[in-house]
Motif scaffolding. Structure first.
Motif, PDB file in Angstrom:
ATOM      1  N   GLN A   6      36.062  40.087  34.934  1.00 15.62           N
ATOM      2  CA  GLN A   6      36.666  41.482  35.013  1.00 15.62           C
ATOM      3  C   GLN A   6      36.796  41.629  36.183  1.00 15.62           C
ATOM      4  N   ALA A   7      38.332  42.073  35.989  1.00 14.19           N
ATOM      5  CA  ALA A   7      38.198  43.333  37.487  1.00 14.19           C
ATOM      6  C   ALA A   7      37.525  43.953  38.173  1.00 14.19           C
ATOM      7  N   THR A   8      37.520  43.469  40.059  1.00 13.49           N
ATOM      8  CA  THR A   8      36.649  44.380  40.362  1.00 13.49           C
ATOM      9  C   THR A   8      37.441  45.320  41.230  1.00 13.49           C
ATOM     10  N   SER A   9      38.941  44.925  41.229  1.00 12.71           N
ATOM     11  CA  SER A   9      40.049  45.656  42.501  1.00 12.71           C
ATOM     12  C   SER A   9      41.267  46.167  41.857  1.00 12.71           C
ATOM     13  N   SER A  10      41.761  46.886  41.854  1.00 17.88           N
ATOM     14  CA  SER A  10      43.394  47.064  41.205  1.00 17.88           C
ATOM     15  C   SER A  10      43.764  46.484  42.455  1.00 17.88           C
ATOM     16  N   LEU A  11      44.041  45.565  42.842  1.00 18.86           N
ATOM     17  CA  LEU A  11      44.754  44.680  43.793  1.00 18.86           C
ATOM     18  C   LEU A  11      44.496  43.432  42.496  1.00 18.86           C
ATOM     19  N   LEU A  12      43.665  43.046  42.111  1.00 14.94           N
ATOM     20  CA  LEU A  12      43.061  41.382  41.405  1.00 14.94           C
ATOM     21  C   LEU A  12      43.900  41.551  39.605  1.00 14.94           C
ATOM     22  N   PRO A  14      43.267  39.910  37.040  1.00 12.37           N
ATOM     23  CA  PRO A  14      42.654  38.099  36.931  1.00 12.37           C
ATOM     24  C   PRO A  14      43.530  37.364  35.624  1.00 12.37           C
ATOM     25  N   ALA A  15      43.506  36.798  35.564  1.00 15.89           N
ATOM     26  CA  ALA A  15      44.557  35.707  34.914  1.00 15.89           C
ATOM     27  C   ALA A  15      43.888  35.671  32.952  1.00 15.89           C
ATOM     28  N   SER A  16      44.882  35.210  32.188  1.00 16.15           N
ATOM     29  CA  SER A  16      44.120  36.360  31.082  1.00 16.15           C
ATOM     30  C   SER A  16      43.491  35.053  30.508  1.00 16.15           C
ATOM     31  N   ARG A  17      43.249  33.482  30.939  1.00 13.88           N
ATOM     32  CA  ARG A  17      42.573  32.198  30.782  1.00 13.88           C
ATOM     33  C   ARG A  17      40.971  32.688  31.013  1.00 13.88           C
ATOM     34  N   LEU A  18      40.853  32.945  31.852  1.00  7.21           N
ATOM     35  CA  LEU A  18      39.434  34.047  32.080  1.00  7.21           C
ATOM     36  C   LEU A  18      38.591  34.815  31.709  1.00  7.21           C
ATOM     37  N   SER A  19      39.104  35.486  30.376  1.00  5.29           N
ATOM     38  CA  SER A  19      38.652  36.564  30.030  1.00  5.29           C
ATOM     39  C   SER A  19      37.213  35.605  28.786  1.00  5.29           C
ATOM     40  N   ALA A  20      37.588  34.559  28.263  1.00  6.48           N
ATOM     41  CA  ALA A  20      37.139  33.988  27.240  1.00  6.48           C
ATOM     42  C   ALA A  20      35.241  33.330  28.379  1.00  6.48           C
ATOM     43  N   ILE A  21      35.209  33.506  29.677  1.00  5.97           N
ATOM     44  CA  ILE A  21      35.066  32.330  29.555  1.00  5.97           C
ATOM     45  C   ILE A  21      34.118  33.362  31.197  1.00  5.97           C
ATOM     46  N   GLY A  22      33.107  32.366  31.929  1.00 12.07           N
ATOM     47  CA  GLY A  22      32.564  32.750  32.853  1.00 12.07           C
ATOM     48  C   GLY A  22      31.446  32.175  33.674  1.00 12.07           C
ATOM     49  N   VAL A  23      30.283  33.359  34.716  1.00  9.10           N
ATOM     50  CA  VAL A  23      29.080  32.229  34.911  1.00  9.10           C
ATOM     51  C   VAL A  23      28.392  31.677  34.163  1.00  9.10           C
ATOM     52  N   SER A  24      28.290  30.806  33.874  1.00 11.18           N
ATOM     53  CA  SER A  24      26.700  30.792  33.524  1.00 11.18           C
ATOM     54  C   SER A  24      25.364  31.197  32.853  1.00 11.18           C
ATOM     55  N   GLU A  25      25.177  30.955  32.023  1.00 10.96           N
ATOM     56  CA  GLU A  25      23.479  32.054  31.987  1.00 10.96           C
ATOM     57  C   GLU A  25      22.357  31.396  32.698  1.00 10.96           C
TER      58      GLU A  25
END
Length: 411
Positions: A6-12, A14-25
């Protein structure tokens, strides 16, 4: 499952392709364990998927010689001719597979092999069948490429293996790949020729479907299990099988980052195009080291496998003695995948209810300082994975702590 970026800054943005993935458990649990260690807690981490052994000395010597000889420049895009020759010899010697030079590719780890293959072949909406429990990277790579992971639960009663019936029921006109991992992370389950045969028969009937087989734990098998890879069982499928392997696990070379694969020349060329615009060639020094590993003596690999087997036997016995826990004997790799259904619904000493395998993993980490990975992170609950690629003394202490923590749970 993975938390989306998720975005942590209004300047960033993130590409939509990242919305379904993330850092692993797995990484999240490892980070929490590291934080507890920084706070002075005594934590045993059983979540890391790498051998505790050092890289064999003859392999390190080869890297030193390569550096001394000035082999520190760019190499051929997807592997030096010398390393490809060593890989070809390995496939022929160990697997009965005869690949040509242009049917071999080398990357910065087996993970990049998977990434290159999916980038080179997947169109948006293409389906990839992935048996669960599964290494989470498989699904995330598919999602990044716009594909659709089709997760197929594999029951413990079937040894956590995909069956032909399971496969036949989920193949559609959109199916592009089936991914298999034997021996498996996280379950340690392995496919014999008898297990593979019906699956390959299904694939023979569906010529649009390709098979990607991850053999990274090939040399870590136990008892009388005989490793085999699908392309050797059914040569007529050879032109739609990518056989993936690497030096990370068997040779304790996780940090050297060398993976390789054999497959149809057309696919290998397409994967090279992808690699040319990402990492280019793998490390020249690591390639020299990998060549020494593949061409060198196998005695140390067998010796370490015997050590892993002793740890497996200890861990499985210890876990099965814990009331509420069940643990199948894995055929390979260095993981146990233990069931904790008998603990769901119990209450911790500080009056928190265990409602899931994730709750149980968090409880073990905070209560007794043992980091394990919940089965839900691998797509199948309620289980938890431990890696026994750690010292026998740490493994023994960890199992003692897990037993103690479960005794403190009330009904």
């Amino acid at each position: 499952m993975n938390a989306p970026v998720q975005a942590t800054s209004s300047l960033l943005r993130p590409a939509s392709r990242l919305s379904a993935i993330g850092v692993s458990e797995i990484l999240k649990i490892t980070d929490l364990a590291a934080e507890l260690k920084r706070q002075g807690r005594d934590v045993i981490v059983l979540g890391t998927g790498e051998p505790d052994f050092d890289t064999p000395e003859h392999v390190k010597d080869a890297a030193r010689r390569a550096m001394d000889a000035g082999a520190t420049k760019y190499t051929a895009l997807d592997g030096t001719p010398e390393l490809k020759a060593a890989i070809r010899a390995k496939f022929k010697r160990d697997n009965g597979l005869d690949f040509a030079q242009d049917e071999i590719t080398v990357s910065a780890g087996a993970k990049q092999i998977l990434f290159n293959a999916m980038m080179a072949t997947l169109e948006p909406g293409d389906e990839v069948i992935i048996p669960t429990p599964y290494w989470v990277t498989y699904a995330d790579i598919v999602l990044v490429m716009g594909g659709k992971p089709v997760l197929v639960p594999c029951r413990e009663a079937n040894g956590f293996r995909l069956t032909a019936d399971d496969l036949a029921q989920v193949i559609t006109p959109s199916t592009r790949w089936v991914m298999l991992n034997s021996p498996s992370n996280p379950s340690g389950a392995a496919y014999s020729a008898m297990h593979y045969r019906p699956i390959l028969d299904v694939l023979l009937a569906h010529p649009q479907v390709w098979l990607m087989v991850d053999d990274i734990y090939e040399h870590i098998v136990y008892d009388d299990f005989r490793f085999v890879t699908p392309a050797a069982i059914e040569p007529s499928l050879r032109d739609r099988i990518l056989t993936v392997n690497g030096v990370s696990k068997a040779y304790a070379m996780t940090g050297w980052r060398i993976g390789y694969a054999g497959g149809p020349a057309e696919l290998i060329r397409a994967m090279a195009v992808v690699q040319s615009q990402s990492t280019s060639c793998p490390s020249s020094i690591s390639q020299a080291a990998a060549m020494a590993a593949l061409n060198g003596p196998a005695d140390i690999v067998r010796e370490r496998c015997r050590s892993f087997q002793a740890r497996r036997d200890f861990a499985v016995t210890a876990l099965n003695k814990i009331e509420g826990v069940t643990c199948r004997l894995p055929e390979g790799a260095f993981y146990t995948f233990a069931g904790c259904a008998g603990l769901i619904g119990r209450t911790t000493p500080d009056n928190h209810r265990i409602d899931s395998d994730s709750d149980f993993a968090q409880y073990l980490l905070r209560r007794v300082g043992v980091a394990v990975v919940p089965g839900s992170a691998f797509g199948l609950a309620p289980y938890f994975r431990i890696s026994y690629a750690t010292s026998p003394s740490e493994l023994e202490e960890a199992c003692r702590r897990i037993a103690h923590a479960t005794r403190e749970l009330s009904h």
